[in-house]
Design a protein around this motif. Sequence first.
Motif, PDB file in Angstrom:
ATOM      1  N   LEU A  57       1.715   1.214 -11.756  1.00 29.41           N
ATOM      2  CA  LEU A  57       0.658   1.280 -10.742  1.00 29.41           C
ATOM      3  C   LEU A  57      -0.305   0.103 -10.884  1.00 29.41           C
ATOM      4  O   LEU A  57      -0.683  -0.537  -9.891  1.00 29.41           O
ATOM      5  CB  LEU A  57      -0.093   2.599 -10.865  1.00 29.41           C
ATOM      6  N   ALA A  58      -0.698  -0.207 -12.107  1.00 31.02           N
ATOM      7  CA  ALA A  58      -1.620  -1.329 -12.335  1.00 31.02           C
ATOM      8  C   ALA A  58      -0.979  -2.656 -11.939  1.00 31.02           C
ATOM      9  O   ALA A  58      -1.635  -3.533 -11.352  1.00 31.02           O
ATOM     10  CB  ALA A  58      -2.046  -1.356 -13.800  1.00 31.02           C
ATOM     11  N   GLN A  59       0.306  -2.825 -12.260  1.00 27.66           N
ATOM     12  CA  GLN A  59       0.994  -4.070 -11.908  1.00 27.66           C
ATOM     13  C   GLN A  59       1.113  -4.242 -10.398  1.00 27.66           C
ATOM     14  O   GLN A  59       0.919  -5.336  -9.858  1.00 27.66           O
ATOM     15  CB  GLN A  59       2.370  -4.100 -12.559  1.00 27.66           C
ATOM     16  N   ASP A  60       1.455  -3.176  -9.702  1.00 23.47           N
ATOM     17  CA  ASP A  60       1.639  -3.272  -8.256  1.00 23.47           C
ATOM     18  C   ASP A  60       0.324  -3.533  -7.533  1.00 23.47           C
ATOM     19  O   ASP A  60       0.315  -4.118  -6.443  1.00 23.47           O
ATOM     20  CB  ASP A  60       2.291  -1.999  -7.723  1.00 23.47           C
ATOM     21  N   ARG A  61      -0.790  -3.090  -8.126  1.00 20.95           N
ATOM     22  CA  ARG A  61      -2.087  -3.395  -7.518  1.00 20.95           C
ATOM     23  C   ARG A  61      -2.375  -4.892  -7.500  1.00 20.95           C
ATOM     24  O   ARG A  61      -3.138  -5.372  -6.659  1.00 20.95           O
ATOM     25  CB  ARG A  61      -3.196  -2.659  -8.271  1.00 20.95           C
ATOM     26  N   THR A  62      -1.779  -5.631  -8.420  1.00 24.68           N
ATOM     27  CA  THR A  62      -2.005  -7.089  -8.461  1.00 24.68           C
ATOM     28  C   THR A  62      -1.318  -7.807  -7.300  1.00 24.68           C
ATOM     29  O   THR A  62      -1.581  -8.993  -7.070  1.00 24.68           O
ATOM     30  CB  THR A  62      -1.480  -7.678  -9.786  1.00 24.68           C
TER      31      THR A  62
ATOM     32  N   GLU B 298       0.828  -1.208   0.000  1.00 20.51           N
ATOM     33  CA  GLU B 298       0.000   0.000   0.000  1.00 20.51           C
ATOM     34  C   GLU B 298       0.863   1.258   0.000  1.00 20.51           C
ATOM     35  O   GLU B 298       0.533   2.259  -0.653  1.00 20.51           O
ATOM     36  CB  GLU B 298      -0.931  -0.020   1.206  1.00 20.51           C
ATOM     37  N   LYS B 299       1.986   1.188   0.697  1.00 18.65           N
ATOM     38  CA  LYS B 299       2.927   2.315   0.678  1.00 18.65           C
ATOM     39  C   LYS B 299       3.518   2.498  -0.711  1.00 18.65           C
ATOM     40  O   LYS B 299       3.664   3.620  -1.218  1.00 18.65           O
ATOM     41  CB  LYS B 299       4.025   2.063   1.706  1.00 18.65           C
ATOM     42  N   LEU B 300       3.830   1.367  -1.350  1.00 20.44           N
ATOM     43  CA  LEU B 300       4.369   1.440  -2.705  1.00 20.44           C
ATOM     44  C   LEU B 300       3.326   1.958  -3.691  1.00 20.44           C
ATOM     45  O   LEU B 300       3.651   2.713  -4.617  1.00 20.44           O
ATOM     46  CB  LEU B 300       4.850   0.053  -3.146  1.00 20.44           C
ATOM     47  N   LEU B 301       2.085   1.567  -3.495  1.00 16.77           N
ATOM     48  CA  LEU B 301       1.018   2.064  -4.374  1.00 16.77           C
ATOM     49  C   LEU B 301       0.846   3.574  -4.215  1.00 16.77           C
ATOM     50  O   LEU B 301       0.578   4.289  -5.199  1.00 16.77           O
ATOM     51  CB  LEU B 301      -0.296   1.345  -4.053  1.00 16.77           C
ATOM     52  N   ALA B 302       1.025   4.059  -2.987  1.00  7.77           N
ATOM     53  CA  ALA B 302       0.959   5.510  -2.782  1.00  7.77           C
ATOM     54  C   ALA B 302       2.091   6.198  -3.528  1.00  7.77           C
ATOM     55  O   ALA B 302       1.898   7.268  -4.143  1.00  7.77           O
ATOM     56  CB  ALA B 302       1.025   5.826  -1.293  1.00  7.77           C
ATOM     57  N   ASN B 303       3.292   5.580  -3.514  1.00  7.59           N
ATOM     58  CA  ASN B 303       4.411   6.145  -4.268  1.00  7.59           C
ATOM     59  C   ASN B 303       4.156   6.089  -5.774  1.00  7.59           C
ATOM     60  O   ASN B 303       4.504   7.021  -6.523  1.00  7.59           O
ATOM     61  CB  ASN B 303       5.701   5.399  -3.934  1.00  7.59           C
ATOM     62  N   ASP B 304       3.537   4.965  -6.215  1.00  8.52           N
ATOM     63  CA  ASP B 304       3.195   4.845  -7.638  1.00  8.52           C
ATOM     64  C   ASP B 304       2.248   5.967  -8.067  1.00  8.52           C
ATOM     65  O   ASP B 304       2.406   6.576  -9.147  1.00  8.52           O
ATOM     66  CB  ASP B 304       2.537   3.486  -7.907  1.00  8.52           C
ATOM     67  N   ALA B 305       1.233   6.198  -7.226  1.00  7.17           N
ATOM     68  CA  ALA B 305       0.256   7.247  -7.547  1.00  7.17           C
ATOM     69  C   ALA B 305       0.923   8.622  -7.567  1.00  7.17           C
ATOM     70  O   ALA B 305       0.625   9.471  -8.432  1.00  7.17           O
ATOM     71  CB  ALA B 305      -0.882   7.214  -6.527  1.00  7.17           C
TER      72      ALA B 305
END
Length: 493
Positions: free
Chosen positions: A241-246, A207-214
Amino acid sequence: MKSSINRQLFQTMVGALSALMLLCACTVGPDFQMPPPSQSQHYDQQAEQRLGEGGDKAGEQQIALGHKVRGDWWSAFQSPKLDKVVRRAIDGNLELVAADATIRQAASSIAAAEGTLYPQVDFAAQAGRQRVHNAPEPAVSNFYAIGPRVGFDLDVFGGNKRRVEHQQAFTERQKHRYEAAYLTLTGDVASQALLMASANAQMQAVEKLLANDAKNLELVRMAHLNGATTRIDVSLAETRLAQDRTLLPPLAQQRDSARHALAILTGNGPADWSAPDFDLAEFVLPSNVPVSLPSAMAHDRPDIRQAEAELHIASAAVGVATANLYPHVELSAFVAQSASGNGGAALWGFAAGLAGPIFDGGTLKAERQAAVDGYKATLASYQQTVIQSFGQVADTLQAINHDAEQNLAQEDALRAAESSFRLNQQAYAQGENSILQVLEAERAYEQALLGHIRVKTAQYLDTVRLYVALGGNSIGVFEQRVAARETPNRSYQ
Protein backbone atom coordinates in the motif's frame (compact mmCIF):
# COMPACT_ATOMS: atom_id res chain seq x y z
CA MET A 1 28.78 74.75 -86.43
CA LYS A 2 28.75 74.60 -82.66
CA SER A 3 24.99 74.08 -82.69
CA SER A 4 25.41 71.14 -85.10
CA ILE A 5 27.97 69.50 -82.80
CA ASN A 6 25.72 69.87 -79.79
CA ARG A 7 22.82 68.41 -81.75
CA GLN A 8 24.90 65.39 -82.76
CA LEU A 9 26.11 64.90 -79.21
CA PHE A 10 22.55 65.04 -77.92
CA GLN A 11 21.35 62.57 -80.53
CA THR A 12 24.20 60.21 -79.66
CA MET A 13 23.35 60.41 -75.96
CA VAL A 14 19.67 59.79 -76.62
CA GLY A 15 20.50 56.80 -78.82
CA ALA A 16 22.79 55.32 -76.18
CA LEU A 17 20.19 55.79 -73.48
CA SER A 18 17.51 54.21 -75.70
CA ALA A 19 19.72 51.16 -76.21
CA LEU A 20 20.34 50.92 -72.49
CA MET A 21 16.62 51.17 -71.76
CA LEU A 22 15.98 48.31 -74.19
CA LEU A 23 18.36 46.23 -72.08
CA CYS A 24 16.15 46.77 -69.03
CA ALA A 25 14.07 43.80 -70.11
CA CYS A 26 17.18 41.61 -69.82
CA THR A 27 17.63 40.80 -66.12
CA VAL A 28 20.90 39.01 -65.48
CA GLY A 29 21.30 36.07 -63.13
CA PRO A 30 19.34 32.80 -62.92
CA ASP A 31 15.56 32.78 -63.03
CA PHE A 32 14.42 30.69 -60.08
CA GLN A 33 12.82 27.35 -60.83
CA MET A 34 11.24 25.09 -58.24
CA PRO A 35 13.23 21.91 -57.61
CA PRO A 36 11.71 18.89 -59.33
CA PRO A 37 9.42 16.77 -57.12
CA SER A 38 10.83 13.67 -55.51
CA GLN A 39 10.47 10.47 -57.48
CA SER A 40 9.94 8.44 -54.30
CA GLN A 41 6.56 6.73 -54.08
CA HIS A 42 7.00 5.12 -50.66
CA TYR A 43 8.15 5.94 -47.14
CA ASP A 44 8.48 2.43 -45.76
CA GLN A 45 6.89 -0.26 -47.89
CA GLN A 46 6.63 -2.80 -45.09
CA ALA A 47 4.81 -0.35 -42.79
CA GLU A 48 2.62 0.90 -45.63
CA GLN A 49 1.60 -2.63 -46.57
CA ARG A 50 0.90 -3.61 -42.99
CA LEU A 51 -1.12 -0.48 -42.19
CA GLY A 52 -2.83 -0.55 -45.54
CA GLU A 53 -4.27 -3.95 -44.62
CA GLY A 54 -4.98 -3.07 -40.96
CA GLY A 55 -8.06 -1.76 -39.25
CA ASP A 56 -9.85 -5.09 -38.89
CA LYS A 57 -9.14 -5.52 -35.18
CA ALA A 58 -9.88 -3.19 -32.28
CA GLY A 59 -7.03 -0.77 -31.71
CA GLU A 60 -5.62 -1.18 -35.22
CA GLN A 61 -5.37 1.69 -37.64
CA GLN A 62 -5.35 1.87 -41.41
CA ILE A 63 -3.74 4.41 -43.72
CA ALA A 64 -5.04 5.72 -47.03
CA LEU A 65 -1.89 6.19 -49.09
CA GLY A 66 -2.12 8.92 -51.70
CA HIS A 67 -4.79 10.94 -49.84
CA LYS A 68 -4.29 14.33 -48.21
CA VAL A 69 -5.44 15.61 -44.86
CA ARG A 70 -8.61 17.64 -45.26
CA GLY A 71 -9.74 20.27 -42.82
CA ASP A 72 -8.48 20.54 -39.26
CA TRP A 73 -6.43 17.41 -38.65
CA TRP A 74 -7.07 17.35 -34.88
CA SER A 75 -10.81 17.00 -35.50
CA ALA A 76 -10.11 13.34 -36.35
CA PHE A 77 -9.88 12.70 -32.58
CA GLN A 78 -13.50 13.87 -32.21
CA SER A 79 -12.91 15.83 -29.00
CA PRO A 80 -14.87 19.09 -28.70
CA LYS A 81 -12.68 20.12 -25.76
CA LEU A 82 -9.53 19.66 -27.83
CA ASP A 83 -11.00 21.66 -30.71
CA LYS A 84 -11.87 24.54 -28.38
CA VAL A 85 -8.40 24.64 -26.78
CA VAL A 86 -6.64 24.43 -30.16
CA ARG A 87 -8.71 27.34 -31.45
CA ARG A 88 -7.91 29.35 -28.37
CA ALA A 89 -4.20 28.62 -28.84
CA ILE A 90 -4.28 29.65 -32.51
CA ASP A 91 -5.86 32.99 -31.59
CA GLY A 92 -3.74 33.71 -28.52
CA ASN A 93 -0.34 32.10 -28.98
CA LEU A 94 2.32 34.79 -28.74
CA GLU A 95 4.75 33.07 -31.10
CA LEU A 96 2.09 33.24 -33.82
CA VAL A 97 1.46 36.89 -32.98
CA ALA A 98 5.19 37.61 -33.36
CA ALA A 99 5.38 35.63 -36.60
CA ASP A 100 2.38 37.55 -37.95
CA ALA A 101 4.06 40.88 -37.22
CA THR A 102 7.31 39.66 -38.78
CA ILE A 103 5.51 38.79 -42.02
CA ARG A 104 3.88 42.22 -42.16
CA GLN A 105 7.30 43.76 -41.54
CA ALA A 106 8.73 41.75 -44.43
CA ALA A 107 5.83 42.78 -46.67
CA SER A 108 6.62 46.43 -45.95
CA SER A 109 10.20 45.72 -46.96
CA ILE A 110 8.92 44.46 -50.32
CA ALA A 111 7.13 47.76 -50.87
CA ALA A 112 10.31 49.62 -49.91
CA ALA A 113 12.36 47.55 -52.36
CA GLU A 114 9.81 48.04 -55.15
CA GLY A 115 10.10 51.79 -54.68
CA THR A 116 13.56 51.71 -56.26
CA LEU A 117 11.97 50.64 -59.56
CA TYR A 118 10.24 54.03 -59.90
CA PRO A 119 11.54 57.59 -60.29
CA GLN A 120 12.55 59.25 -57.05
CA VAL A 121 11.20 62.80 -56.75
CA ASP A 122 12.61 65.16 -54.13
CA PHE A 123 12.00 68.77 -53.30
CA ALA A 124 14.89 71.08 -52.48
CA ALA A 125 15.00 74.64 -51.26
CA GLN A 126 17.95 76.81 -50.32
CA ALA A 127 18.21 80.37 -49.07
CA GLY A 128 21.06 82.51 -47.82
CA ARG A 129 22.91 85.78 -47.78
CA GLN A 130 26.21 86.27 -49.56
CA ARG A 131 28.87 88.86 -50.15
CA VAL A 132 30.84 89.17 -53.36
CA HIS A 133 34.41 90.42 -52.76
CA ASN A 134 35.93 90.42 -56.26
CA ALA A 135 33.24 92.58 -57.84
CA PRO A 136 34.08 96.16 -58.87
CA GLU A 137 32.13 97.18 -55.83
CA PRO A 138 31.78 94.63 -53.01
CA ALA A 139 28.10 93.84 -52.58
CA VAL A 140 25.94 91.93 -50.14
CA SER A 141 22.84 90.22 -51.51
CA ASN A 142 20.23 87.60 -50.71
CA PHE A 143 19.85 84.41 -52.77
CA TYR A 144 17.50 81.48 -52.97
CA ALA A 145 16.79 78.43 -55.11
CA ILE A 146 13.70 76.24 -54.98
CA GLY A 147 12.38 73.39 -57.08
CA PRO A 148 11.92 69.63 -57.54
CA ARG A 149 14.57 67.07 -58.43
CA VAL A 150 13.98 63.71 -60.14
CA GLY A 151 16.29 60.70 -60.22
CA PHE A 152 15.69 57.36 -61.90
CA ASP A 153 17.85 54.25 -61.79
CA LEU A 154 17.38 52.53 -65.14
CA ASP A 155 18.22 49.16 -63.53
CA VAL A 156 19.60 48.09 -66.91
CA PHE A 157 20.75 44.67 -65.74
CA GLY A 158 17.99 44.03 -63.22
CA GLY A 159 19.87 44.37 -59.95
CA ASN A 160 16.98 46.19 -58.28
CA LYS A 161 14.48 43.70 -59.66
CA ARG A 162 16.53 40.88 -58.16
CA ARG A 163 16.56 42.71 -54.83
CA VAL A 164 12.77 42.90 -54.97
CA GLU A 165 12.67 39.21 -55.83
CA HIS A 166 15.01 38.52 -52.90
CA GLN A 167 12.70 40.38 -50.52
CA GLN A 168 9.62 38.63 -51.91
CA ALA A 169 11.26 35.25 -51.34
CA PHE A 170 12.22 36.34 -47.82
CA THR A 171 8.61 37.25 -47.10
CA GLU A 172 7.48 33.91 -48.48
CA ARG A 173 9.92 32.21 -46.12
CA GLN A 174 8.45 34.12 -43.20
CA LYS A 175 4.96 32.93 -44.17
CA HIS A 176 6.13 29.34 -44.15
CA ARG A 177 7.79 29.91 -40.78
CA TYR A 178 4.41 31.04 -39.52
CA GLU A 179 2.87 27.87 -40.94
CA ALA A 180 5.57 25.76 -39.29
CA ALA A 181 4.91 27.49 -35.95
CA TYR A 182 1.18 26.90 -36.44
CA LEU A 183 1.76 23.20 -37.15
CA THR A 184 4.04 22.81 -34.14
CA LEU A 185 1.55 24.67 -31.95
CA THR A 186 -1.43 22.52 -32.90
CA GLY A 187 0.64 19.37 -32.48
CA ASP A 188 1.85 20.49 -29.05
CA VAL A 189 -1.67 21.33 -27.89
CA ALA A 190 -2.97 17.92 -28.96
CA SER A 191 0.00 16.14 -27.36
CA GLN A 192 -0.31 17.99 -24.06
CA ALA A 193 -4.04 17.35 -23.95
CA LEU A 194 -3.40 13.62 -24.47
CA LEU A 195 -0.68 13.59 -21.82
CA MET A 196 -3.09 15.19 -19.36
CA ALA A 197 -5.77 12.65 -20.27
CA SER A 198 -3.25 9.82 -19.89
CA ALA A 199 -2.15 11.07 -16.46
CA ASN A 200 -5.78 11.31 -15.35
CA ALA A 201 -6.50 7.76 -16.56
CA GLN A 202 -3.41 6.39 -14.83
CA MET A 203 -4.29 8.22 -11.61
CA GLN A 204 -7.75 6.69 -11.70
CA ALA A 205 -6.20 3.25 -12.18
CA VAL A 206 -3.76 3.81 -9.31
CA GLU A 207 -6.56 5.01 -7.02
CA LYS A 208 -8.46 1.83 -7.85
CA LEU A 209 -5.38 -0.19 -7.03
CA LEU A 210 -4.94 1.68 -3.76
CA ALA A 211 -8.52 0.78 -2.86
CA ASN A 212 -7.67 -2.87 -3.54
CA ASP A 213 -4.50 -2.52 -1.45
CA ALA A 214 -6.53 -1.14 1.45
CA LYS A 215 -9.04 -3.96 1.08
CA ASN A 216 -6.26 -6.58 1.05
CA LEU A 217 -4.65 -5.00 4.11
CA GLU A 218 -7.94 -5.17 5.99
CA LEU A 219 -8.34 -8.86 5.05
CA VAL A 220 -4.81 -9.65 6.20
CA ARG A 221 -5.30 -7.85 9.50
CA MET A 222 -8.51 -9.75 10.16
CA ALA A 223 -6.77 -13.04 9.31
CA HIS A 224 -3.93 -12.10 11.65
CA LEU A 225 -6.37 -11.44 14.49
CA ASN A 226 -7.89 -14.86 13.85
CA GLY A 227 -4.44 -16.45 13.87
CA ALA A 228 -4.67 -17.51 10.22
CA THR A 229 -1.65 -15.45 9.11
CA THR A 230 1.50 -13.92 10.51
CA ARG A 231 2.68 -10.43 11.23
CA ILE A 232 4.98 -10.74 8.21
CA ASP A 233 1.95 -10.99 5.93
CA VAL A 234 0.51 -7.84 7.49
CA SER A 235 3.81 -6.06 6.95
CA LEU A 236 3.88 -7.11 3.29
CA ALA A 237 0.39 -5.73 2.71
CA GLU A 238 1.28 -2.45 4.44
CA THR A 239 4.44 -2.19 2.35
CA ARG A 240 2.51 -2.72 -0.89
CA LEU A 241 0.00 0.00 0.00
CA ALA A 242 2.80 2.44 0.88
CA GLN A 243 4.67 1.66 -2.34
CA ASP A 244 1.63 2.10 -4.56
CA ARG A 245 0.91 5.49 -2.98
CA THR A 246 4.22 6.70 -4.42
CA LEU A 247 2.77 6.25 -7.94
CA LEU A 248 0.35 9.16 -7.62
CA PRO A 249 2.65 12.22 -7.21
CA PRO A 250 4.58 11.72 -10.51
CA LEU A 251 1.30 11.29 -12.37
CA ALA A 252 -0.12 14.40 -10.74
CA GLN A 253 3.01 16.26 -11.82
CA GLN A 254 2.55 15.06 -15.42
CA ARG A 255 -1.07 16.26 -15.33
CA ASP A 256 -0.17 19.66 -13.87
CA SER A 257 2.75 20.18 -16.26
CA ALA A 258 0.46 19.46 -19.21
CA ARG A 259 -2.11 21.91 -17.85
CA HIS A 260 0.54 24.60 -17.44
CA ALA A 261 1.90 23.93 -20.94
CA LEU A 262 -1.58 24.33 -22.43
CA ALA A 263 -2.00 27.67 -20.67
CA ILE A 264 1.31 28.93 -22.06
CA LEU A 265 0.48 27.66 -25.55
CA THR A 266 -2.73 29.71 -25.46
CA GLY A 267 -0.82 32.84 -24.51
CA ASN A 268 -1.74 32.83 -20.82
CA GLY A 269 0.09 32.32 -17.57
CA PRO A 270 -0.70 29.09 -15.68
CA ALA A 271 -2.43 31.11 -12.96
CA ASP A 272 -4.50 33.13 -15.45
CA TRP A 273 -6.18 30.31 -17.36
CA SER A 274 -6.64 26.63 -16.74
CA ALA A 275 -7.29 24.05 -19.43
CA PRO A 276 -10.26 21.71 -18.98
CA ASP A 277 -9.61 18.23 -17.63
CA PHE A 278 -9.20 15.80 -20.49
CA ASP A 279 -10.35 12.20 -20.25
CA LEU A 280 -8.73 9.56 -22.42
CA ALA A 281 -12.15 8.05 -23.07
CA GLU A 282 -13.33 11.22 -24.82
CA PHE A 283 -10.77 10.81 -27.60
CA VAL A 284 -11.42 8.56 -30.57
CA LEU A 285 -8.40 6.95 -32.21
CA PRO A 286 -8.65 7.69 -35.98
CA SER A 287 -9.15 4.36 -37.70
CA ASN A 288 -8.21 5.66 -41.16
CA VAL A 289 -5.41 8.20 -41.58
CA PRO A 290 -4.76 9.86 -44.98
CA VAL A 291 -1.09 9.76 -45.98
CA SER A 292 0.03 11.81 -48.97
CA LEU A 293 2.63 10.39 -51.34
CA PRO A 294 6.25 11.52 -50.93
CA SER A 295 6.11 13.29 -54.27
CA ALA A 296 3.19 15.42 -53.03
CA MET A 297 4.26 15.96 -49.44
CA ALA A 298 6.74 18.69 -50.45
CA HIS A 299 3.70 20.91 -51.04
CA ASP A 300 2.16 20.10 -47.66
CA ARG A 301 5.01 20.55 -45.17
CA PRO A 302 5.90 24.12 -44.20
CA ASP A 303 9.53 23.30 -43.41
CA ILE A 304 10.02 22.05 -46.98
CA ARG A 305 8.28 25.12 -48.36
CA GLN A 306 10.49 27.25 -46.12
CA ALA A 307 13.61 25.52 -47.45
CA GLU A 308 12.31 26.15 -50.97
CA ALA A 309 11.90 29.86 -50.20
CA GLU A 310 15.45 29.95 -48.83
CA LEU A 311 16.60 28.44 -52.11
CA HIS A 312 14.76 31.21 -53.94
CA ILE A 313 16.50 33.79 -51.75
CA ALA A 314 19.88 32.27 -52.63
CA SER A 315 18.99 32.32 -56.33
CA ALA A 316 18.04 36.00 -56.18
CA ALA A 317 21.30 36.75 -54.37
CA VAL A 318 23.17 35.29 -57.35
CA GLY A 319 21.22 37.66 -59.62
CA VAL A 320 22.10 40.67 -57.47
CA ALA A 321 25.79 39.72 -57.42
CA THR A 322 25.74 39.20 -61.21
CA ALA A 323 24.13 42.60 -61.83
CA ASN A 324 26.86 44.23 -59.77
CA LEU A 325 29.38 43.13 -62.41
CA TYR A 326 27.78 45.42 -65.01
CA PRO A 327 27.49 49.21 -65.39
CA HIS A 328 25.00 51.20 -63.37
CA VAL A 329 22.99 53.89 -65.24
CA GLU A 330 21.04 56.69 -63.61
CA LEU A 331 19.06 59.60 -65.03
CA SER A 332 18.47 62.81 -63.14
CA ALA A 333 16.73 66.10 -63.80
CA PHE A 334 15.88 69.24 -61.91
CA VAL A 335 13.81 72.38 -62.29
CA ALA A 336 14.46 75.35 -60.03
CA GLN A 337 13.54 78.95 -59.61
CA SER A 338 16.55 80.86 -58.34
CA ALA A 339 17.43 84.43 -57.60
CA SER A 340 20.41 86.38 -56.34
CA GLY A 341 20.32 90.02 -55.49
CA ASN A 342 17.74 91.72 -57.66
CA GLY A 343 17.85 89.21 -60.49
CA GLY A 344 16.11 85.83 -60.88
CA ALA A 345 15.94 83.00 -63.38
CA ALA A 346 14.29 79.65 -64.04
CA LEU A 347 16.82 76.84 -64.26
CA TRP A 348 16.52 73.25 -65.50
CA GLY A 349 18.94 70.45 -66.07
CA PHE A 350 19.04 66.86 -67.32
CA ALA A 351 21.89 64.41 -66.86
CA ALA A 352 22.68 60.77 -67.37
CA GLY A 353 25.32 59.00 -65.31
CA LEU A 354 27.03 55.72 -65.98
CA ALA A 355 29.38 53.94 -63.62
CA GLY A 356 30.81 50.47 -63.93
CA PRO A 357 33.59 48.42 -62.42
CA ILE A 358 36.96 48.35 -64.16
CA PHE A 359 39.28 47.02 -61.51
CA ASP A 360 38.22 46.01 -58.00
CA GLY A 361 40.79 43.39 -57.14
CA GLY A 362 38.36 40.57 -57.99
CA THR A 363 35.89 41.54 -55.27
CA LEU A 364 32.73 41.48 -57.38
CA LYS A 365 33.56 38.18 -59.08
CA ALA A 366 34.39 36.66 -55.71
CA GLU A 367 31.07 37.90 -54.30
CA ARG A 368 29.21 36.34 -57.22
CA GLN A 369 31.05 33.04 -56.77
CA ALA A 370 30.20 33.13 -53.08
CA ALA A 371 26.54 33.63 -53.98
CA VAL A 372 26.68 30.69 -56.40
CA ASP A 373 28.28 28.47 -53.76
CA GLY A 374 25.68 29.66 -51.26
CA TYR A 375 22.96 28.59 -53.67
CA LYS A 376 24.53 25.13 -54.00
CA ALA A 377 24.71 24.80 -50.21
CA THR A 378 21.09 25.88 -49.85
CA LEU A 379 20.05 23.37 -52.52
CA ALA A 380 21.76 20.57 -50.58
CA SER A 381 19.98 21.73 -47.38
CA TYR A 382 16.66 21.69 -49.22
CA GLN A 383 17.26 18.15 -50.44
CA GLN A 384 18.29 17.09 -46.94
CA THR A 385 15.08 18.60 -45.51
CA VAL A 386 13.03 16.58 -47.99
CA ILE A 387 14.85 13.36 -47.15
CA GLN A 388 14.52 13.94 -43.40
CA SER A 389 10.79 14.54 -43.80
CA PHE A 390 10.46 11.16 -45.51
CA GLY A 391 12.35 9.60 -42.61
CA GLN A 392 10.04 11.21 -40.05
CA VAL A 393 6.96 9.84 -41.78
CA ALA A 394 8.56 6.39 -42.15
CA ASP A 395 9.50 6.30 -38.45
CA THR A 396 6.00 7.34 -37.40
CA LEU A 397 4.33 4.80 -39.67
CA GLN A 398 6.42 2.04 -38.13
CA ALA A 399 5.67 3.39 -34.65
CA ILE A 400 1.92 3.19 -35.35
CA ASN A 401 2.42 -0.30 -36.76
CA HIS A 402 4.24 -1.48 -33.63
CA ASP A 403 1.78 0.37 -31.36
CA ALA A 404 -1.02 -1.77 -32.78
CA GLU A 405 0.97 -4.94 -32.13
CA GLN A 406 1.82 -3.83 -28.61
CA ASN A 407 -1.79 -2.83 -27.93
CA LEU A 408 -3.04 -6.31 -28.81
CA ALA A 409 -0.37 -7.95 -26.65
CA GLN A 410 -1.10 -5.57 -23.76
CA GLU A 411 -4.82 -6.28 -23.90
CA ASP A 412 -4.10 -10.01 -23.65
CA ALA A 413 -1.75 -9.37 -20.74
CA LEU A 414 -4.35 -7.20 -18.99
CA ARG A 415 -7.09 -9.81 -19.32
CA ALA A 416 -4.80 -12.56 -18.02
CA ALA A 417 -3.51 -10.45 -15.12
CA GLU A 418 -7.02 -9.37 -14.11
CA SER A 419 -8.24 -12.97 -14.13
CA SER A 420 -5.23 -14.13 -12.11
CA PHE A 421 -5.71 -11.35 -9.56
CA ARG A 422 -9.39 -12.18 -8.99
CA LEU A 423 -8.67 -15.89 -8.68
CA ASN A 424 -5.90 -15.29 -6.16
CA GLN A 425 -8.14 -13.00 -4.11
CA GLN A 426 -10.82 -15.69 -4.00
CA ALA A 427 -8.30 -18.39 -3.14
CA TYR A 428 -6.84 -16.30 -0.32
CA ALA A 429 -10.31 -15.64 1.11
CA GLN A 430 -10.83 -19.41 1.18
CA GLY A 431 -7.43 -20.01 2.77
CA GLU A 432 -6.00 -21.76 -0.28
CA ASN A 433 -2.96 -19.53 -0.83
CA SER A 434 -0.87 -16.88 0.90
CA ILE A 435 -1.06 -13.13 0.89
CA LEU A 436 2.24 -13.04 -0.98
CA GLN A 437 0.60 -14.72 -3.97
CA VAL A 438 -2.25 -12.20 -3.89
CA LEU A 439 0.15 -9.28 -3.77
CA GLU A 440 2.19 -10.62 -6.67
CA ALA A 441 -0.96 -11.14 -8.72
CA GLU A 442 -2.05 -7.62 -7.86
CA ARG A 443 1.33 -6.24 -8.89
CA ALA A 444 1.06 -8.01 -12.27
CA TYR A 445 -2.44 -6.61 -12.78
CA GLU A 446 -1.30 -3.11 -11.79
CA GLN A 447 1.55 -3.19 -14.28
CA ALA A 448 -0.71 -4.55 -17.02
CA LEU A 449 -3.36 -1.88 -16.39
CA LEU A 450 -0.91 1.01 -16.40
CA GLY A 451 0.88 -0.50 -19.39
CA HIS A 452 -2.38 -0.67 -21.31
CA ILE A 453 -3.08 3.01 -20.66
CA ARG A 454 0.45 3.94 -21.74
CA VAL A 455 0.16 1.93 -24.95
CA LYS A 456 -3.11 3.63 -25.83
CA THR A 457 -1.49 6.98 -25.10
CA ALA A 458 1.40 6.08 -27.40
CA GLN A 459 -1.09 5.24 -30.17
CA TYR A 460 -2.71 8.66 -29.84
CA LEU A 461 0.59 10.52 -29.61
CA ASP A 462 2.10 8.71 -32.61
CA THR A 463 -1.02 9.51 -34.61
CA VAL A 464 -0.56 13.18 -33.72
CA ARG A 465 3.07 12.93 -34.82
CA LEU A 466 2.00 11.41 -38.13
CA TYR A 467 -0.42 14.23 -38.84
CA VAL A 468 2.29 16.76 -37.99
CA ALA A 469 4.93 14.91 -40.06
CA LEU A 470 2.56 15.06 -43.05
CA GLY A 471 2.12 18.82 -42.64
CA GLY A 472 -1.39 18.80 -41.21
CA ASN A 473 -3.47 21.57 -42.75
CA SER A 474 -0.88 24.28 -42.19
CA ILE A 475 -0.23 25.52 -45.74
CA GLY A 476 -2.20 28.69 -46.36
CA VAL A 477 -3.18 29.33 -42.75
CA PHE A 478 -1.57 32.77 -42.76
CA GLU A 479 -3.80 33.90 -45.62
CA GLN A 480 -6.75 32.57 -43.62
CA ARG A 481 -5.60 34.60 -40.61
CA VAL A 482 -5.37 37.74 -42.75
CA ALA A 483 -8.87 37.13 -44.13
CA ALA A 484 -10.25 36.71 -40.61
CA ARG A 485 -8.31 39.62 -39.09
CA GLU A 486 -11.36 41.88 -39.05
CA THR A 487 -13.65 39.18 -37.65
CA PRO A 488 -14.81 39.94 -34.08
CA ASN A 489 -12.89 38.07 -31.42
CA ARG A 490 -14.33 34.71 -30.45
CA SER A 491 -15.03 33.99 -26.82
CA TYR A 492 -14.02 30.84 -24.98
CA GLN A 493 -15.27 29.36 -21.76
